[in-house]
Motif scaffolding. Structure first.
Motif, PDB file in Angstrom:
ATOM      1  N   ALA A 120     -10.801   4.166  -3.252  1.00 47.81           N
ATOM      2  CA  ALA A 120      -9.709   4.365  -2.299  1.00 47.81           C
ATOM      3  C   ALA A 120     -10.116   4.007  -0.874  1.00 47.81           C
ATOM      4  N   SER A 121     -11.305   4.435  -0.455  1.00 50.16           N
ATOM      5  CA  SER A 121     -11.730   4.168   0.918  1.00 50.16           C
ATOM      6  C   SER A 121     -11.873   2.674   1.180  1.00 50.16           C
ATOM      7  N   GLN A 122     -12.340   1.944   0.160  1.00 45.16           N
ATOM      8  CA  GLN A 122     -12.480   0.486   0.292  1.00 45.16           C
ATOM      9  C   GLN A 122     -11.110  -0.168   0.429  1.00 45.16           C
ATOM     10  N   ILE A 123     -10.171   0.283  -0.399  1.00 45.22           N
ATOM     11  CA  ILE A 123      -8.821  -0.294  -0.386  1.00 45.22           C
ATOM     12  C   ILE A 123      -8.137  -0.017   0.945  1.00 45.22           C
ATOM     13  N   ILE A 124      -8.202   1.228   1.398  1.00 41.25           N
ATOM     14  CA  ILE A 124      -7.540   1.595   2.641  1.00 41.25           C
ATOM     15  C   ILE A 124      -8.186   0.898   3.829  1.00 41.25           C
ATOM     16  N   ASN A 125      -9.491   0.674   3.776  1.00 41.18           N
ATOM     17  CA  ASN A 125     -10.146  -0.055   4.862  1.00 41.18           C
ATOM     18  C   ASN A 125      -9.579  -1.464   4.974  1.00 41.18           C
ATOM     19  N   LEU A 126      -9.339  -2.086   3.812  1.00 43.83           N
ATOM     20  CA  LEU A 126      -8.725  -3.417   3.803  1.00 43.83           C
ATOM     21  C   LEU A 126      -7.309  -3.355   4.365  1.00 43.83           C
TER      22      LEU A 126
ATOM     23  N   ALA B 283       0.833  -1.210   0.000  1.00 41.27           N
ATOM     24  CA  ALA B 283       0.000   0.000   0.000  1.00 41.27           C
ATOM     25  C   ALA B 283       0.864   1.255   0.000  1.00 41.27           C
ATOM     26  N   ILE B 284       1.926   1.249   0.798  1.00 37.54           N
ATOM     27  CA  ILE B 284       2.814   2.414   0.859  1.00 37.54           C
ATOM     28  C   ILE B 284       3.560   2.589  -0.457  1.00 37.54           C
ATOM     29  N   LEU B 285       4.035   1.485  -1.010  1.00 42.02           N
ATOM     30  CA  LEU B 285       4.757   1.554  -2.287  1.00 42.02           C
ATOM     31  C   LEU B 285       3.858   2.068  -3.405  1.00 42.02           C
ATOM     32  N   VAL B 286       2.602   1.599  -3.410  1.00 41.53           N
ATOM     33  CA  VAL B 286       1.652   2.076  -4.429  1.00 41.53           C
ATOM     34  C   VAL B 286       1.433   3.570  -4.273  1.00 41.53           C
TER      35      VAL B 286
ATOM     36  N   SER C 271      -9.278  14.272  10.164  1.00 44.52           N
ATOM     37  CA  SER C 271     -10.183  13.184  10.538  1.00 44.52           C
ATOM     38  C   SER C 271     -10.208  12.043   9.532  1.00 44.52           C
ATOM     39  N   GLN C 272      -9.620  12.231   8.368  1.00 43.42           N
ATOM     40  CA  GLN C 272      -9.645  11.205   7.326  1.00 43.42           C
ATOM     41  C   GLN C 272      -8.225  10.761   7.004  1.00 43.42           C
ATOM     42  N   SER C 273      -8.086   9.500   6.661  1.00 42.17           N
ATOM     43  CA  SER C 273      -6.766   8.977   6.314  1.00 42.17           C
ATOM     44  C   SER C 273      -6.172   9.754   5.147  1.00 42.17           C
ATOM     45  N   PRO C 274      -4.938  10.249   5.270  1.00 39.34           N
ATOM     46  CA  PRO C 274      -4.307  10.947   4.145  1.00 39.34           C
ATOM     47  C   PRO C 274      -4.121  10.030   2.947  1.00 39.34           C
ATOM     48  N   PHE C 275      -4.031   8.728   3.182  1.00 37.84           N
ATOM     49  CA  PHE C 275      -3.919   7.768   2.078  1.00 37.84           C
ATOM     50  C   PHE C 275      -5.199   7.794   1.245  1.00 37.84           C
ATOM     51  N   VAL C 276      -6.339   7.785   1.924  1.00 42.00           N
ATOM     52  CA  VAL C 276      -7.622   7.845   1.218  1.00 42.00           C
ATOM     53  C   VAL C 276      -7.718   9.148   0.429  1.00 42.00           C
ATOM     54  N   GLN C 277      -7.324  10.250   1.036  1.00 46.96           N
ATOM     55  CA  GLN C 277      -7.417  11.555   0.377  1.00 46.96           C
ATOM     56  C   GLN C 277      -6.543  11.614  -0.878  1.00 46.96           C
ATOM     57  N   ILE C 278      -5.329  11.057  -0.797  1.00 50.28           N
ATOM     58  CA  ILE C 278      -4.425  11.101  -1.947  1.00 50.28           C
ATOM     59  C   ILE C 278      -4.928  10.218  -3.070  1.00 50.28           C
TER      60      ILE C 278
END
Length: 464
Positions: free
Chosen positions: A291-297, A167-170, A275-282
């Motif tokens: 994105a939200s589905q992926i980050i939740n996983l 996830a970080i590499l992506v 309040s929201q994951s910066p990963f989801v926002q990016i």
């Protein structure tokens, strides 16, 4: 040094050396890269802006020093199941007892917190599912994994940590592409390196916010010391340990600082939501609606990874405590299965985590649980300080191994590390959110030692 049985993969106490170098590093990743990065990075970025990368660098360097100190002691005696045992050996049995039980309790609470987090993430997909049921299922599954062969635990942790790393590499790859193409965001801003430099100031929200970010980043690295717990169950500890310690810090810094750098170059950091994951926002800015589905996983995998490591580590800590105890009350926790698992200590430690679904069933206890978990995190700093003091005493003891895996320039790196850790603990008293937990940690320290003093006089607990 290692015994003959250790050389063929079995410790003298019956536990087995089934972990590879990769598994050891993944366990450290699993403990130290988790929801703090995937969900909490927005809060730390908001406090200090781009200078948060400097804080991560400073903390990372000093954690490397601590890992080298732990590595040096473990290298001299690789059959120890926990680095905390050196506190009792080189400082005093009393402080060793305090550190061992404190660290065990801290990991139990960390596991409970991850169980609570997992049930929250699952509710995103299955809102009608009882939280306690989700927690019991995940706890049962990961306990079974820990009760199987050591290799099974290593493989599961490698898989779970691998999800986070991917996830970080992506994120980094997608971010580099967005920067290279000068990607335009919905708000009209562009992905550019200038997002870091425009209007840059070291303390955008004041020096106080900058200092308060240090404890947050410190706790983000919590779990890296798992390398000092897995050593006793690695195939070639004297070969694996130096590689694991030297490689882990650089990779964690790369993933942390690399991810933060990309996040703050894709969009102006002030536009990020706390309040929201910066990963989801990016990922949403990149045009990925899922994105939200992926980050939740990913955060579920991150929480499972930390919980998995917590069960493993608490089991080994309790096992070590049972071995060092002179009483009979802890003897059941010394039992080792044919596959080399201290199953009594693993089952009891996992059983303690059942308190999580019980507590989560009573909403009124939520604040109390958060408070207790905060105290445990503050106690962790005290354990780190004691670990460095133990290393200093080890260096001046007859056990010092001249040709061992030595901490570089310990004469100044050790005292500087202690000074930083003490400084971070002191800052907790100047923030209203961390003041009470810090006081609670001190109460635990003083209270525990008073109880031990009384017990020693009555010759019930310890016989110094």
């Amino acid at each position: 040094m290692l015994s003959k049985t250790s050389e063929i993969g079995i410790n003298a106490d019956g536990t087995r050396r089934g972990l590879s170098n990769l598994a050891v590093q993944m366990i450290a990743f699993g403990g130290s890269i988790g929801t703090g990065l995937f969900l909490g990075a927005g809060s730390t970025i908001h406090k200090t802006g781009p200078s948060i990368m400097l804080i991560y660098l400073v903390i990372g360097v000093f954690f490397f020093f601590m890992m080298r100190a732990i590595g040096e002691m473990m290298y001299s005696d690789p059959e120890q199941h926990t680095f905390v045992s050196f506190i009792g050996k080189y400082i005093s049995p009393r402080f060793g007892y305090f550190a061992a039980w404190s660290y065990w309790a801290e990991l139990i609470l960390a596991g409970m917190a991850e169980l609570t987090a997992i049930s929250t993430y699952i509710k995103y997909w299955l809102p009608g599912t009882p939280a306690w049921l989700v927690q019991l299922v995940f706890l049962a599954v990961l306990t079974v994994v820990n009760l199987s062969m050591v290799r099974s635990f290593g493989r599961s942790e490698t898989f779970l940590s691998g999800i986070k790393i991917v996830a970080i590499l992506v994120l980094i790859i997608v971010g580099i592409y967005m920067i290279a193409t000068h990607h335009e965001n919905p708000a009209g801003t562009h992905a550019s390196l200038t997002n870091l430099t425009d209007g840059f100031t070291m303390f955008p929200n004041g020096f106080h916010s900058f200092i308060n970010a240090f404890p947050m980043v410190f706790f983000a690295f919590q779990g890296m010391e798992f390398v000092g717990i897995t050593t006793a169950e690695t195939k070639q500890p004297l070969k694996v340990l130096p590689h694991a310690v030297n490689q882990i810090i650089g990779r964690i810094l790369l993933f942390y600082i690399g991810a933060l750098f990309i996040i703050m170059t894709i969009t102006p950091w002030r536009s990020l939501s706390q309040s929201q994951s910066p990963f989801v926002q990016i990922f949403e800015l990149a045009g990925l609606p899922a994105a939200s589905q992926i980050i939740n996983l990913v955060v579920i995998a991150a929480a499972c990874s930390t919980l998995n490591s917590a069960i493993f580590s608490t089991g080994r800590h309790l096992y070590q405590l049972a071995q060092e105890s002179t009483g009979k009350s802890l003897k059941p926790f010394e039992k080792v299965s044919k596959s080399g698992i201290p199953y009594g200590s693993v089952l009891f430690s996992a059983g303690m985590m059942i308190l999580a679904p019980i507590i989560s069933s009573f909403n009124g206890l939520g604040a109390a649980f958060t408070f207790i978990a905060s105290i445990s995190s503050d106690i962790y700093i005290l354990v780190c300080i004691l670990t460095m003091v133990a290393h200093w005493k080890y260096r001046h003891s007859e056990d010092f191994l001249e040709k061992g895996f030595k901490m570089p320039h310990y004469q100044w790196t050790n005292p500087l590390t202690i000074a930083l850790f003490v400084g971070i603990f002191v800052t907790l008293f100047f923030n209203k959110e961390t003041l009470l937990p810090a006081v609670g940690a001190l109460v635990w320290l003083v209270g525990f030692n008073i109880i031990l003093s009384i017990s020693n006089r009555n010759k019930v607990v310890l016989d110094e």
